[in-house]
Design a protein around this motif. Structure first.
Motif, PDB file in Angstrom:
ATOM      1  N   VAL A 194      -9.863  -6.372  -6.781  1.00 16.38           N
ATOM      2  CA  VAL A 194     -10.767  -5.834  -5.767  1.00 16.38           C
ATOM      3  C   VAL A 194     -12.206  -5.955  -6.251  1.00 16.38           C
ATOM      4  O   VAL A 194     -13.090  -6.421  -5.525  1.00 16.38           O
ATOM      5  CB  VAL A 194     -10.433  -4.370  -5.433  1.00 16.38           C
ATOM      6  CG1 VAL A 194     -11.477  -3.780  -4.490  1.00 16.38           C
ATOM      7  CG2 VAL A 194      -9.042  -4.266  -4.843  1.00 16.38           C
ATOM      8  N   HIS A 195     -12.457  -5.568  -7.483  1.00 11.65           N
ATOM      9  CA  HIS A 195     -13.813  -5.652  -8.042  1.00 11.65           C
ATOM     10  C   HIS A 195     -14.310  -7.093  -8.029  1.00 11.65           C
ATOM     11  O   HIS A 195     -15.466  -7.355  -7.694  1.00 11.65           O
ATOM     12  CB  HIS A 195     -13.848  -5.079  -9.457  1.00 11.65           C
ATOM     13  CG  HIS A 195     -13.650  -3.602  -9.496  1.00 11.65           C
ATOM     14  ND1 HIS A 195     -14.659  -2.726  -9.801  1.00 11.65           N
ATOM     15  CD2 HIS A 195     -12.551  -2.835  -9.248  1.00 11.65           C
ATOM     16  CE1 HIS A 195     -14.202  -1.491  -9.742  1.00 11.65           C
ATOM     17  NE2 HIS A 195     -12.920  -1.540  -9.411  1.00 11.65           N
ATOM     18  N   ASP A 222       0.821  -1.213   0.000  1.00 13.54           N
ATOM     19  CA  ASP A 222       0.000   0.000   0.000  1.00 13.54           C
ATOM     20  C   ASP A 222       0.855   1.264   0.000  1.00 13.54           C
ATOM     21  O   ASP A 222       0.644   2.169  -0.782  1.00 13.54           O
ATOM     22  CB  ASP A 222      -0.914  -0.017   1.225  1.00 13.54           C
ATOM     23  CG  ASP A 222      -1.889   1.137   1.250  1.00 13.54           C
ATOM     24  OD1 ASP A 222      -1.442   2.264   1.486  1.00 13.54           O
ATOM     25  OD2 ASP A 222      -3.073   0.899   1.029  1.00 13.54           O
ATOM     26  N   HIS A 259      -2.077   1.906  -3.027  1.00 19.91           N
ATOM     27  CA  HIS A 259      -3.230   2.538  -2.376  1.00 19.91           C
ATOM     28  C   HIS A 259      -4.047   3.373  -3.370  1.00 19.91           C
ATOM     29  O   HIS A 259      -5.273   3.273  -3.417  1.00 19.91           O
ATOM     30  CB  HIS A 259      -2.747   3.426  -1.221  1.00 19.91           C
ATOM     31  CG  HIS A 259      -3.847   4.091  -0.482  1.00 19.91           C
ATOM     32  ND1 HIS A 259      -4.490   3.481   0.577  1.00 19.91           N
ATOM     33  CD2 HIS A 259      -4.448   5.295  -0.651  1.00 19.91           C
ATOM     34  CE1 HIS A 259      -5.435   4.295   1.022  1.00 19.91           C
ATOM     35  NE2 HIS A 259      -5.429   5.396   0.315  1.00 19.91           N
ATOM     36  N   THR A 307      -4.475   3.112  -6.486  1.00 18.65           N
ATOM     37  CA  THR A 307      -5.144   2.400  -7.585  1.00 18.65           C
ATOM     38  C   THR A 307      -6.066   1.286  -7.116  1.00 18.65           C
ATOM     39  O   THR A 307      -6.650   0.592  -7.948  1.00 18.65           O
ATOM     40  CB  THR A 307      -4.097   1.805  -8.544  1.00 18.65           C
ATOM     41  OG1 THR A 307      -3.281   0.866  -7.834  1.00 18.65           O
ATOM     42  CG2 THR A 307      -3.231   2.898  -9.146  1.00 18.65           C
ATOM     43  N   ILE A 308      -6.242   1.135  -5.811  1.00 21.00           N
ATOM     44  CA  ILE A 308      -7.049   0.021  -5.311  1.00 21.00           C
ATOM     45  C   ILE A 308      -8.510   0.119  -5.755  1.00 21.00           C
ATOM     46  O   ILE A 308      -9.177  -0.882  -5.962  1.00 21.00           O
ATOM     47  CB  ILE A 308      -6.911  -0.123  -3.780  1.00 21.00           C
ATOM     48  CG1 ILE A 308      -7.214  -1.550  -3.370  1.00 21.00           C
ATOM     49  CG2 ILE A 308      -7.752   0.891  -3.048  1.00 21.00           C
ATOM     50  CD1 ILE A 308      -6.739  -1.912  -1.988  1.00 21.00           C
ATOM     51  N   CYS A 309      -9.008   1.329  -5.960  1.00 26.51           N
ATOM     52  CA  CYS A 309     -10.413   1.499  -6.363  1.00 26.51           C
ATOM     53  C   CYS A 309     -10.682   1.028  -7.791  1.00 26.51           C
ATOM     54  O   CYS A 309     -11.823   0.771  -8.147  1.00 26.51           O
ATOM     55  CB  CYS A 309     -10.840   2.951  -6.190  1.00 26.51           C
ATOM     56  SG  CYS A 309      -9.924   4.096  -7.227  1.00 26.51           S
ATOM     57  N   ARG A 310      -9.641   0.891  -8.598  1.00 27.63           N
ATOM     58  CA  ARG A 310      -9.851   0.399  -9.969  1.00 27.63           C
ATOM     59  C   ARG A 310      -9.085  -0.895 -10.232  1.00 27.63           C
ATOM     60  O   ARG A 310      -8.875  -1.280 -11.383  1.00 27.63           O
ATOM     61  CB  ARG A 310      -9.484   1.473 -10.974  1.00 27.63           C
ATOM     62  CG  ARG A 310      -8.073   1.965 -10.921  1.00 27.63           C
ATOM     63  CD  ARG A 310      -7.851   3.056 -11.979  1.00 27.63           C
ATOM     64  NE  ARG A 310      -6.481   3.480 -11.997  1.00 27.63           N
ATOM     65  CZ  ARG A 310      -6.013   4.585 -11.423  1.00 27.63           C
ATOM     66  NH1 ARG A 310      -6.837   5.380 -10.781  1.00 27.63           N
ATOM     67  NH2 ARG A 310      -4.739   4.896 -11.494  1.00 27.63           N
ATOM     68  N   ASN A 311      -8.724  -1.573  -9.165  1.00 32.73           N
ATOM     69  CA  ASN A 311      -8.004  -2.835  -9.252  1.00 32.73           C
ATOM     70  C   ASN A 311      -8.991  -3.960  -9.578  1.00 32.73           C
ATOM     71  O   ASN A 311      -9.944  -4.188  -8.825  1.00 32.73           O
ATOM     72  CB  ASN A 311      -7.310  -3.091  -7.908  1.00 32.73           C
ATOM     73  CG  ASN A 311      -6.453  -4.320  -7.897  1.00 32.73           C
ATOM     74  OD1 ASN A 311      -6.775  -5.321  -8.500  1.00 32.73           O
ATOM     75  ND2 ASN A 311      -5.356  -4.243  -7.162  1.00 32.73           N
ATOM     76  N   VAL A 333     -15.067  -8.179  -4.345  1.00 25.72           N
ATOM     77  CA  VAL A 333     -16.303  -7.570  -3.846  1.00 25.72           C
ATOM     78  C   VAL A 333     -17.519  -8.238  -4.497  1.00 25.72           C
ATOM     79  O   VAL A 333     -18.497  -8.570  -3.816  1.00 25.72           O
ATOM     80  CB  VAL A 333     -16.309  -6.042  -4.091  1.00 25.72           C
ATOM     81  CG1 VAL A 333     -17.677  -5.450  -3.798  1.00 25.72           C
ATOM     82  CG2 VAL A 333     -15.236  -5.363  -3.250  1.00 25.72           C
TER      83      VAL A 333
END
Length: 68
Positions: free
Chosen positions: A57-58, A24, A48, A50-54, A61
């Motif tokens: 992660v998608h 991170d 950290h 780029t985690i929202c567009r990794n 979730v």
């Protein structure tokens, strides 16, 4: 209100998922692990910022929400 560890230390009223990366560079990944068993912990690779567009992660979730 004053922040109280006791207030946040009990069971959560809803399911919780902690997504973290050891690389991170901003937050301590250890703060996202070792929960009381009521938190779904997911480790991914990435930074950290780029985690929202990794994609990992998608995917995590979506799979977690699909179990509900």
């Amino acid at each position: 209100d004053e922040v109280s560890a006791a207030r946040y230390g009990g069971p959560r009223p809803m399911p919780v998922m902690a997504v973290f990366t050891r690389s991170d560079g901003l937050l301590a990944w250890q703060s996202c692990t070792g929960g009381a068993g009521d938190c779904h912990e997911v480790e991914v690779d990435g930074a950290h910022a780029t985690i929202c567009r990794n994609p990992s992660v998608h995917r995590a979730v979506a799979e977690w929400l699909g179990r509900a």
